[in-house]
Design an enzyme around this catalytic site. Sequence first.
Site, PDB file in Angstrom:
ATOM      1  N   LYS B 177       0.863  -1.175   0.000  1.00 13.50           N
ATOM      2  CA  LYS B 177       0.000   0.000   0.000  1.00 13.50           C
ATOM      3  C   LYS B 177       0.895   1.219   0.000  1.00 13.50           C
ATOM      4  O   LYS B 177       2.012   1.184   0.544  1.00 13.50           O
ATOM      5  CB  LYS B 177      -0.938   0.040   1.194  1.00 13.50           C
ATOM      6  CG  LYS B 177      -0.298   0.505   2.491  1.00 13.50           C
ATOM      7  CD  LYS B 177      -1.313   0.890   3.543  1.00 13.50           C
ATOM      8  CE  LYS B 177      -2.033   2.171   3.227  1.00 13.50           C
ATOM      9  NZ  LYS B 177      -1.221   3.385   3.451  1.00 13.50           N
ATOM     10  N   THR B 188       1.212   5.644   5.472  1.00 15.10           N
ATOM     11  CA  THR B 188       1.926   4.447   5.876  1.00 15.10           C
ATOM     12  C   THR B 188       2.264   3.626   4.655  1.00 15.10           C
ATOM     13  O   THR B 188       1.436   3.439   3.781  1.00 15.10           O
ATOM     14  CB  THR B 188       1.082   3.591   6.832  1.00 15.10           C
ATOM     15  OG1 THR B 188       0.871   4.324   8.022  1.00 15.10           O
ATOM     16  CG2 THR B 188       1.806   2.302   7.183  1.00 15.10           C
TER      17      THR B 188
END
EC number: 2.3.1.35
Lengths: 401, 401
Positions: B177, B188
């Site tokens: 991600k 993140t």
Amino acid sequence: MINENKAGVTFAKGFKATGIKAGIKKSGNADLAIITSDTEAAVAGTFTQNKVAAAPVYVSKDVVKTKTAKAIVANSGCANACTGQQGMDDAHKTAQIAAAELNINKDDVIVASTGVIGVTLPMDKIETGIKAAVPTLNNDGSDAAANAIITTDTYTKSLTTSITLDGKEVRIGAIAKGAGMIQPNMATMLCFITTDANIEQVRLQTALSEIIEKTFNMISVDGDMSTNDMVIVLANGQAGNNKIIENDENYQIFYQALSELCCQMAQKVAADGEGATKFLTININNARNFRDAKLAGMSIANSPLVKTAFFGQDPNWGRILCAVGYSGVDMNPENTEVKIGGITIYSNGLGAAFDKNALQDIMSEHDIAIDINLNMGSTNATVWSCDLSYEYVKINGEYHT
Amino acid sequence: MINENKAGVTFAKGFKATGIKAGIKKSGNADLAIITSDTEAAVAGTFTQNKVAAAPVYVSKDVVKTKTAKAIVANSGCANACTGQQGMDDAHKTAQIAAAELNINKDDVIVASTGVIGVTLPMDKIETGIKAAVPTLNNDGSDAAANAIITTDTYTKSLTTSITLDGKEVRIGAIAKGAGMIQPNMATMLCFITTDANIEQVRLQTALSEIIEKTFNMISVDGDMSTNDMVIVLANGQAGNNKIIENDENYQIFYQALSELCCQMAQKVAADGEGATKFLTININNARNFRDAKLAGMSIANSPLVKTAFFGQDPNWGRILCAVGYSGVDMNPENTEVKIGGITIYSNGLGAAFDKNALQDIMSEHDIAIDINLNMGSTNATVWSCDLSYEYVKINGEYHT
């Protein structure tokens, strides 16, 4: 006591200033400023640490080495940076033209520029401009000079203060331009300070170098250090105090006044950052040392996530704490405390309970304080900054070189 | 040869994956992923260097210390960061629940989270979610897992590659991600890599630690380092190659394949930065050393002035050179060369003459290369980044915690 006072650099005895439209800026606004001292002045200066420094930075550093100066010539609309030998020649020639018109030595002329980089100075306009400006120098010309150095600043920046030394009134005044882009190609911070204090050059330089570290070097709009930054002080001694030559009480009084003036001017520059809608005062308390306090403060000041959160009026302590965490300073999140506007929002390793309405009121204000207690030592420091808005992206993204 | 392949983490032999909607995200999108190895796998990991690290980072670091693992449980929608002892308890409990459902040891479960910080995990939803997810684990579940870990990413990120060692096909696959905000509270970067290579844990960790430095640690979207970043590799040995235990030819083939996979995944993350309209490849050539090359590249990558210029499609070399100048590296502007899209725009201390139409065509493209020749040594490095757009300010400024 620092005053907002348009008298600025002509507040102290024996200084004149002017600002005119020399045709350097495409907008047609004023773009050439001259400040002079009637008598030889001690000169101190601090300059950008960028290795890509502009030609006027090199020329003015050499003037400061001679310890005295009588004039400052500053233009906006062209930074004279990354212009090679031609740029150096032009900066020297600017000083020469001004020296001839003012009937002083070329080595007594500080030069400063801000604006587009990679473009050479239009020397015909500089020459015509200086010749037209010199006859207009006057004891009330500070605001005209302040107007001629600003770029995307939304207001001119002038401050004055006065102290008493040996029974004599000693005055200090300053003008500055903020972190606005010209055209907009480069943010440049320029500040010119004049005083009629009688002070030895080496002591003036020591004071300025120390003060800069806790004032102008503690602000950030976008973390980009300009090629043209410059702070100059001229001290002509006309106040008639006994010459300050050592670290005595008079030096300390002068130091304190100069420090407060620089501190307030630095804050004005940060508050008027490009597109800014918020002025952030970031206090880092109980750091292990000054380096840590500054690193933590600058990390918060330069975080795009923190800056956009404040633009959105969101008290996002997670982003603030995160920025401290990656700043490289000695810290323990369990012992760190975060306050916004005096309201504790994080402590003991957890988000704190707080009055949401009271905090929302604080977030909607223009001036907001962030307090970080690192609980690692006993050093405090303050960094000043602003938010990151659509307008910042617009100013810097919509221009085409 | 690296392939875009939805098979991702289930491409290698003996791995299963799944992703489900556990109700953690307010949006109702998938938010819980599980990846398992049928047999004990060597595990290597690299984690955020942020001193404010999230609870799952601490728990997973301890799992990596045991050298083996069999499962990864990752949730989006809640970062479990700045949550104190409760957060640590919840991260451990997540691993325990998964271990019980999977009938494995708790110490074999890596946990990872991304999302809002300062909020504790909804443990009821985590427990119900894990129990519902485990029966759905399958050899074709990688894309479901990839979907469950993304946040503001605009697409899922899956890559695979394969090599031959000792006549056996060895497969490597990954999902990641990107630097999107959840809700949006914290960027993140998570990347999970699986391989059926037979390799000693210490060697796997050495390879990962080295590779990270030139891949994931060379990207920047906004300069903000998350509290939750994590890259994990599981190697279960099912390919049947002779175990890699030293720096031999097989290790080097594996290393090269893992390195290329990480490099392309890092680029995908940078290209999908929040609000990004441009993907910037910044090559710093002939630096004195790697530190200088990375510093100069990161200074350009993180400069708001450079990023907004690229958003505005303006080839503003002054801002690029300025960012190198203040980066702290050894450089001389007279000997530095700047190219955009292969066109020299600055050299010999001056702006260069160039074909404006050709350069404008390059600036209008999505992928743009910036080449800096420092002429100070012989080290090259590449940093990947993106531009700074209105959309970035919108995503991060319009959310209210």
